[in-house]
Design a protein around this motif. Structure first.
Motif, mmCIF file in Angstrom:
data_model
loop_
_atom_site.group_PDB
_atom_site.id
_atom_site.type_symbol
_atom_site.label_atom_id
_atom_site.label_comp_id
_atom_site.label_asym_id
_atom_site.label_seq_id
_atom_site.Cartn_x
_atom_site.Cartn_y
_atom_site.Cartn_z
ATOM 1 N N ALA A 31 0.829 -1.212 0.000
ATOM 2 C CA ALA A 31 0.000 0.000 0.000
ATOM 3 C C ALA A 31 0.860 1.258 0.000
ATOM 4 N N GLU A 32 2.075 1.194 0.570
ATOM 5 C CA GLU A 32 2.961 2.344 0.650
ATOM 6 C C GLU A 32 4.371 1.922 0.231
ATOM 7 N N PHE A 33 5.136 2.904 -0.254
ATOM 8 C CA PHE A 33 6.500 2.641 -0.705
ATOM 9 C C PHE A 33 7.462 3.634 -0.065
ATOM 10 N N ALA A 34 8.708 3.174 0.110
ATOM 11 C CA ALA A 34 9.729 4.040 0.713
ATOM 12 C C ALA A 34 10.499 4.821 -0.339
ATOM 13 N N ALA A 35 10.495 4.330 -1.580
ATOM 14 C CA ALA A 35 11.274 4.997 -2.631
ATOM 15 C C ALA A 35 10.637 4.738 -3.987
ATOM 16 N N ARG A 36 10.886 5.676 -4.913
ATOM 17 C CA ARG A 36 10.366 5.534 -6.275
ATOM 18 C C ARG A 36 11.424 5.987 -7.272
ATOM 19 N N ALA A 37 11.638 5.161 -8.306
ATOM 20 C CA ALA A 37 12.567 5.494 -9.385
ATOM 21 C C ALA A 37 11.805 5.528 -10.699
ATOM 22 N N THR A 38 12.140 6.493 -11.551
ATOM 23 C CA THR A 38 11.601 6.558 -12.908
ATOM 24 C C THR A 38 12.772 6.407 -13.861
ATOM 25 N N VAL A 39 12.695 5.394 -14.720
ATOM 26 C CA VAL A 39 13.847 5.027 -15.543
ATOM 27 C C VAL A 39 13.434 4.929 -17.007
ATOM 28 N N PRO A 40 14.355 5.197 -17.951
ATOM 29 C CA PRO A 40 14.064 4.965 -19.378
ATOM 30 C C PRO A 40 13.992 3.463 -19.641
ATOM 31 N N THR A 41 12.837 3.004 -20.110
ATOM 32 C CA THR A 41 12.592 1.560 -20.217
ATOM 33 C C THR A 41 13.591 0.856 -21.129
ATOM 34 N N GLU B 54 15.676 9.167 -12.411
ATOM 35 C CA GLU B 54 15.065 10.056 -11.423
ATOM 36 C C GLU B 54 14.709 9.196 -10.210
ATOM 37 N N TYR B 55 15.071 9.679 -8.998
ATOM 38 C CA TYR B 55 14.897 8.836 -7.813
ATOM 39 C C TYR B 55 14.512 9.675 -6.611
ATOM 40 N N GLU B 56 13.515 9.175 -5.887
ATOM 41 C CA GLU B 56 13.093 9.815 -4.645
ATOM 42 C C GLU B 56 13.143 8.774 -3.537
ATOM 43 N N GLY B 57 13.851 9.093 -2.445
ATOM 44 C CA GLY B 57 13.946 8.163 -1.327
ATOM 45 C C GLY B 57 15.382 7.917 -0.930
ATOM 46 N N ASP B 58 15.583 7.130 0.131
ATOM 47 C CA ASP B 58 16.927 6.799 0.592
ATOM 48 C C ASP B 58 17.594 5.819 -0.354
ATOM 49 N N ASP B 59 18.925 5.823 -0.367
ATOM 50 C CA ASP B 59 19.671 4.871 -1.187
ATOM 51 C C ASP B 59 19.262 3.446 -0.819
ATOM 52 N N MET B 60 19.196 2.577 -1.824
ATOM 53 C CA MET B 60 18.764 1.200 -1.563
ATOM 54 C C MET B 60 19.406 0.255 -2.555
#
Length: 399
Positions: A278-288, A336-342
């Motif tokens: 239901a919730e996420f700690a991080a989100r990345a958007t990448v060129p497919t 593009e990345y939002e959140g702590d390193d993982m």
């Protein structure tokens, strides 16, 4: 018109006689032969039925193995109507290799003569009386664009299990709700979900079907681009809505005068929505496409039991495979990345199946922790909307 009791020029007591275009016949026979069983339980199931209804100009071809049936038709010049059963695979091989001339077919009770130009083949017939009756096509439930159907099936079927000891996991779950259609498959380690629009016959439709994944993939490969696919589901009415009938349920698919039916898998599908975080700690958007190519290159050094490790940080994702004395590879890609390193690891094959099913220029990665499921998805056209395609993937323990 040649009477059925008469003999033709080759000495056959004629039961059926027709003339048909070679290319049209070859295409129809090849399509119908797809449903022939590789190892028929009884010899007669290796047969293809050729039927010429009285008063019709249609040659109808059919095959059936008690699970899947295929029916097609082709225009023919009919001189004598009737039906005959011959080896389907042999007929397909013969017709595929005939010269570019019209094909003439005539038969008696024990033989079928196929003539094309100077080529002549005599085939033995199979006992038509022992051939099972094909199931009736259920009533049409709705339809959708063939290209959308094909794409959706391609996206989800890789996630279906190949372990026949758990039949429920070998299917694709089709969920119909009004004008929304969802296709879902899982093998317990991943879940693929594709949602799309379709045209139902009833706006109150609420039903579902669990279709064998291999059969569905075969059907999707055979439909004609730019056309429509009709879906026909055995249903019973319940109140204002409609629900799938139990027991020996059946589903049918129709495209360009060709029909396929298959029995449904009996069983309740997993409650898949609750498996998605239901919730996420991080989100990345990448060129497919760029990530797909990089992952394929790095995975070259990974064997079947190896990991594809991904280290996400503010501006890039680092892909790595191999370790110690083994071959190693690494490649970085700007994201593009939002959140702590993982850092998280996946099986290369499962990861590429999911990423390869994303049909948008950019893909989205939603992450919780390195040990909990990640979700790869298409990027919705509208902010805040749910993606059309979602792929939940269990990670491996980073080593």
């Amino acid at each position: 018109m040649t009477p059925s009791s008469g003999a033709d020029a080759h000495g056959l007591e004629v039961d059926v006689r027709f003339r048909v275009d070679r290319d049209a016949l070859a295409e129809a026979v090849a399509w119908t032969a797809r449903a022939l069983p590789a190892r028929p339980a009884v010899p007669v199931l290796a047969g293809m039925r050729l039927e010429l209804p009285e008063g019709s100009s249609q040659l109808r071809l059919s095959s059936f193995d008690y699970e899947v049936s295929a029916r097609s038709s082709v225009e023919a010049e009919v001189e004598e109507g009737g039906a005959v059963l011959v080896s389907g695979r042999l007929l397909a091989e013969i017709v595929r290799n005939l010269p570019a001339h019209p094909v003439e077919v005539s038969s008696d009770s024990s033989r079928v003569l196929v003539t094309c130009g100077s080529a002549r083949f005599t085939l033995l017939t199979l006992p038509l009386e022992d051939y099972p009756s094909l199931p009736e096509m259920p009533g049409t439930t709705g339809s959708l664009a063939a290209d959308a159907f094909t794409a959706a099936v391609r996206q989800v079927t890789p996630a279906a299990s190949r372990d026949d000891t758990l039949p429920m996991l070998t299917g694709v779950y089709l969920s119909f709700s009004g004008d929304s259609l969802s296709l879902v498959a899982t093998d317990r380690y991943r879940i693929a979900v594709r949602e799309l629009w379709w045209r139902p016959e009833s706006p109150d439709l609420e039903t579902s079907a669990l279709v064998p994944a291999r059969t569905l993939a075969d059907i999707a490969r055979s439909v004609t681009s730019g056309s429509n696919v009709g879906i026909a589901l055995s249903t019973v009415s319940e109140g204002a809505g409609v629900t799938r009938s139990g027991g020996e349920g059946m589903i049918g698919f129709e495209n360009n005068e060709r029909r396929t039916t298959t029995r449904l898998i009996d069983g309740d599908f997993v409650k898949y929505e609750s498996r998605f975080p239901a919730e996420f700690a991080a989100r990345a958007t990448v060129p497919t496409a760029a990530l797909m190519e990089a992952a394929k290159r790095v995975a070259l050094v990974a064997d079947r039991n190896s990991q594809l490790r991904m280290s996400f940080s503010a501006r890039e994702v680092l892909l790595e495979a191999g370790s110690g004395d083994d071959a190693q590879a690494r490649e970085a890609l700007e994201i593009e990345y939002e959140g702590d390193d993982m850092q998280i690891a996946f099986g290369p094959e499962f990861f590429l199946d999911g990423l390869g099913a994303v049909d948008t220029e950019t893909a989205r990665f939603d992450l919780t922790t390195p040990t909990k499921p990640a979700v790869i998805s298409s990027v919705p056209s509208e902010e805040g909307a749910r993606p059309d395609f979602r792929y939940l993937l269990m990670p491996l323990r980073v080593s």
